[in-house]
Write an enzyme that holds these catalytic residues in place. Structure first.
Site, PDB file in Angstrom:
ATOM      1  N   CYS A  75      10.089 -13.691  18.580  1.00  0.00           N
ATOM      2  CA  CYS A  75       9.931 -12.379  17.663  1.00  0.00           C
ATOM      3  C   CYS A  75      11.078 -11.345  18.103  1.00  0.00           C
ATOM      4  O   CYS A  75      11.194 -10.606  17.216  1.00  0.00           O
ATOM      5  CB  CYS A  75       8.512 -11.982  18.541  1.00  0.00           C
ATOM      6  N   HIS A 115       6.398  -9.658  23.918  1.00  0.00           N
ATOM      7  CA  HIS A 115       6.526  -9.722  22.445  1.00  0.00           C
ATOM      8  C   HIS A 115       6.947  -8.403  21.816  1.00  0.00           C
ATOM      9  O   HIS A 115       6.542  -7.292  22.162  1.00  0.00           O
ATOM     10  CB  HIS A 115       4.967  -9.889  22.001  1.00  0.00           C
ATOM     11  N   ASP A 130       4.794  -7.179  11.543  1.00  0.00           N
ATOM     12  CA  ASP A 130       5.010  -8.082  12.566  1.00  0.00           C
ATOM     13  C   ASP A 130       5.032  -9.425  11.665  1.00  0.00           C
ATOM     14  O   ASP A 130       4.135  -9.930  11.069  1.00  0.00           O
ATOM     15  CB  ASP A 130       3.840  -8.379  13.595  1.00  0.00           C
TER      16      ASP A 130
END
Length: 306
Positions: A75, A115, A130
């Site tokens: 991420c 994250h 995302d």
């Protein structure tokens, strides 16, 4: 006279990497187009970590790794690159750090604050953007609501965001959770139950202007993953992405021991186990190249030598 491009060099690089014809990105539908293109190209993978080839990260390093060298990433790489891309189009966007719930037990948190997520403010509403939550990808911005009443559907399932109280991970008391579930066509009933993906506070903004690669949030999160005592992402190689065979979508998952295709609509799996010897490394690399379009590993991670 040479035509003057309306796009920056980085925007053109990003468009080329995701295989998308350059165009102005102005609306949520435009952002959705970009998110879908990202899912076609970027693999969620930890190969630099398991092969001990990590380096400190900033925008220039990420461009070199993911845009120029055709790598994937976790991420903190992929979402950060999308952040810079949308920022250059004038979007009100910021990065936050949240905590992913253990997707197997749903009883604890994996790597608190590990994250990195994009939040955009579009027409005075906040949305989650995302493109790097494994293959749990909404493929369009998810509205941040109090009650989770606005649901986004993609080929991978249903997604919503709702407000919560007393959601504590580490030293943070988060205000919202992202929840997801599989499609109604999914054959496994348990998959159609809403579960928590991750918790976050959309206003807990991190400083993304720091370009000192040793102290960026991207480098700090990368180190959290490396130091995680469970070693879930630091010792076990993983690559996963959405693949489209022209008629249906599947999730491709590559581990040290196997390659699995999971039909997004039904959940049916087709699994290939690798030989339990050093040739498994060769099979792993073959799949990296043929399925994920990733460069092969040059050094053998310890897990293949056990």
């Amino acid at each position: 006279m040479e035509a003057i491009s309306i796009f920056s060099d980085y925007q053109l690089q990003f468009f080329k990497r995701i295989g998308m014809k350059p165009k102005p990105i102005e609306t949520l539908d435009d952002v959705s187009d970009v998110m879908k293109a990202c899912s076609n190209v970027f693999s969620f993978e930890n190969l630099d970590i398991v092969s001990n080839s990590c380096e400190p990260l900033n925008k220039d390093v990420l461009i070199k790794q993911v845009i120029c060298n055709n790598q994937g990433g976790l991420c903190y790489k992929i979402n950060t690159l999308l952040y810079h891309f949308l920022l250059e189009f004038g979007f009100k966007i910021h990065i936050i750090r949240g905590s992913v719930e253990n997707q197997e037990t749903h009883s604890d948190w994996n790597i608190p604050t590990g994250h990195m997520i994009n939040i955009i403010n579009f027409e005075n509403r906040l949305y989650v953007v995302d493109v790097a939550f494994g293959c749990n990808l909404s493929l369009r911005p998810i509205p941040i609501t109090d009650d989770g009443s606005e649901v986004v559907e993609s080929c991978t399932g249903l997604y919503r965001v709702r407000k919560v109280e007393n959601c504590v991970s580490g030293k943070y008391n988060y205000t919202h959770i992202l929840e997801h579930r599989k499609l109604d066509s999914f054959l496994i009933e348990s998959g159609k139950t809403w579960v928590t993906g991750y918790a976050f506070d959309p206003l807990l903004i991190v400083d993304n202007n720091n370009n000192n690669e040793k102290t960026t949030h991207q480098t700090l999160v990368q180190q959290l993953v490396i130091d995680d005592p469970t070693k879930e992402f630091s010792t076990k190689p993983l690559a996963t992405k959405i693949v489209n065979d022209g008629s249906s979508f599947s999730i491709a998952t590559l581990t040290a021991n196997s390659f699995t295709l999971t039909d997004c609509k039904t959940g049916q799996k087709t699994k290939t186990n690798f030989d339990n010897d050093k040739s498994s490394f060769e099979q792993f690399n073959q799949h990296l190249i043929s399925i994920f379009n990733l460069p092969p590993l040059k050094t053998i991670p310890p897990i293949f030598l056990n």
